[in-house]
Design a protein around this motif. Structure first.
Motif, PDB file in Angstrom:
ATOM      1  N   ALA A  20    -136.741  -7.687  61.939  1.00 33.81           N
ATOM      2  CA  ALA A  20    -137.712  -8.731  61.605  1.00 33.81           C
ATOM      3  C   ALA A  20    -137.906  -9.750  62.718  1.00 33.81           C
ATOM      4  O   ALA A  20    -138.907 -10.465  62.737  1.00 33.81           O
ATOM      5  N   TYR A  21    -136.957  -9.844  63.663  1.00 32.63           N
ATOM      6  CA  TYR A  21    -137.017 -10.860  64.715  1.00 32.63           C
ATOM      7  C   TYR A  21    -136.784 -10.246  66.085  1.00 32.63           C
ATOM      8  O   TYR A  21    -135.888  -9.432  66.256  1.00 32.63           O
ATOM      9  N   LYS A  22    -137.564 -10.701  67.076  1.00 36.64           N
ATOM     10  CA  LYS A  22    -137.340 -10.345  68.475  1.00 36.64           C
ATOM     11  C   LYS A  22    -136.451 -11.377  69.141  1.00 36.64           C
ATOM     12  O   LYS A  22    -135.857 -11.133  70.174  1.00 36.64           O
ATOM     13  N   LYS A  23    -136.417 -12.576  68.560  1.00 37.75           N
ATOM     14  CA  LYS A  23    -135.591 -13.665  69.074  1.00 37.75           C
ATOM     15  C   LYS A  23    -135.353 -14.634  67.925  1.00 37.75           C
ATOM     16  O   LYS A  23    -136.030 -14.574  66.907  1.00 37.75           O
ATOM     17  N   CYS A  24    -134.396 -15.505  68.102  1.00 36.65           N
ATOM     18  CA  CYS A  24    -134.149 -16.527  67.081  1.00 36.65           C
ATOM     19  C   CYS A  24    -135.357 -17.458  67.001  1.00 36.65           C
ATOM     20  O   CYS A  24    -136.049 -17.670  67.998  1.00 36.65           O
ATOM     21  N   PRO A  25    -135.622 -18.024  65.818  1.00 35.00           N
ATOM     22  CA  PRO A  25    -136.701 -19.013  65.732  1.00 35.00           C
ATOM     23  C   PRO A  25    -136.466 -20.139  66.736  1.00 35.00           C
ATOM     24  O   PRO A  25    -135.321 -20.469  67.068  1.00 35.00           O
ATOM     25  N   ASN A  26    -137.561 -20.713  67.240  1.00 34.30           N
ATOM     26  CA  ASN A  26    -137.479 -21.772  68.259  1.00 34.30           C
ATOM     27  C   ASN A  26    -136.517 -22.878  67.848  1.00 34.30           C
ATOM     28  O   ASN A  26    -136.554 -23.350  66.719  1.00 34.30           O
ATOM     29  N   GLY A  27    -135.655 -23.255  68.773  1.00 35.24           N
ATOM     30  CA  GLY A  27    -134.685 -24.319  68.527  1.00 35.24           C
ATOM     31  C   GLY A  27    -133.411 -23.845  67.852  1.00 35.24           C
ATOM     32  O   GLY A  27    -132.464 -24.616  67.693  1.00 35.24           O
ATOM     33  N   LEU A  28    -133.374 -22.570  67.438  1.00 30.13           N
ATOM     34  CA  LEU A  28    -132.198 -22.061  66.726  1.00 30.13           C
ATOM     35  C   LEU A  28    -131.445 -21.010  67.541  1.00 30.13           C
ATOM     36  O   LEU A  28    -130.582 -20.308  67.031  1.00 30.13           O
ATOM     37  N   GLU A  29    -131.758 -20.940  68.832  1.00 31.34           N
ATOM     38  CA  GLU A  29    -131.088 -20.002  69.719  1.00 31.34           C
ATOM     39  C   GLU A  29    -129.648 -20.437  69.978  1.00 31.34           C
ATOM     40  O   GLU A  29    -129.352 -21.617  70.028  1.00 31.34           O
ATOM     41  N   VAL A  30    -128.768 -19.464  70.134  1.00 29.73           N
ATOM     42  CA  VAL A  30    -127.377 -19.729  70.505  1.00 29.73           C
ATOM     43  C   VAL A  30    -127.287 -19.541  72.020  1.00 29.73           C
ATOM     44  O   VAL A  30    -127.642 -18.477  72.537  1.00 29.73           O
TER      45      VAL A  30
END
Length: 147
Positions: A20-30
């Motif tokens: 469902a995701y290519k990357k974490c939602p903006n601002g929620l990246e580790v």
């Protein structure tokens, strides 16, 4: 500081489906420097992780970007979001939003998500069918573009 979980297992992080995701939602990246510790924290119940002390860092063309678990066996970090793809074999390691409402408060409690990064809204942030038209109108300056 090292990421920690409370005694009831809650943490400030979550695993999201690479389908469902290519990357974490903006601002929620580790960040890369926290990836190994956070991934280890979130996968304590997965006994197939091959090496909890090693973070594989690379620019793959067949994975999501950022911190993720590959096939319940490897902890990986892809630093290039330009070639990120949806990948069912991956679980993205992301920060939990403090509040879905706060995450969506950009414009009348709705935001547009890029179709190239998301194929559906994040869990808990879906728009109910009865609110769909109002949401679209609030996000679209030119009503004639809504079909």
């Amino acid at each position: 500081t090292q990421p920690t979980a409370s005694s009831n297992g809650n943490s400030d992080y979550e695993l999201l489906s690479g389908e469902a995701y290519k990357k974490c939602p903006n601002g929620l990246e580790v960040p890369q420097e926290d990836c190994l510790a956070v991934a280890d924290l979130l996968t304590q119940d997965i006994n197939t992780i091959s090496n909890r002390n090693y973070l594989h860092v690379y620019d793959w063309t067949f994975t999501p970007c950022g911190c993720f678990i590959w096939g319940d066996s490897l902890i990986d970090y892809d630093f290039n979001c330009g070639n990120a793809v949806f990948q069912p074999s991956a679980k993205l390691v992301c920060k939990k939003p403090t509040s879905r409402k706060r995450e969506l408060s950009t414009n009348n409690d709705y935001i547009k998500l890029s179709g190239s990064l998301y194929d559906k809204c994040p869990s808990g942030a879906e728009v109910a069918q009865e609110d769909c038209l109002a949401a679209a109108i609030s996000l679209t300056a030119d009503i004639s573009t809504i079909r």
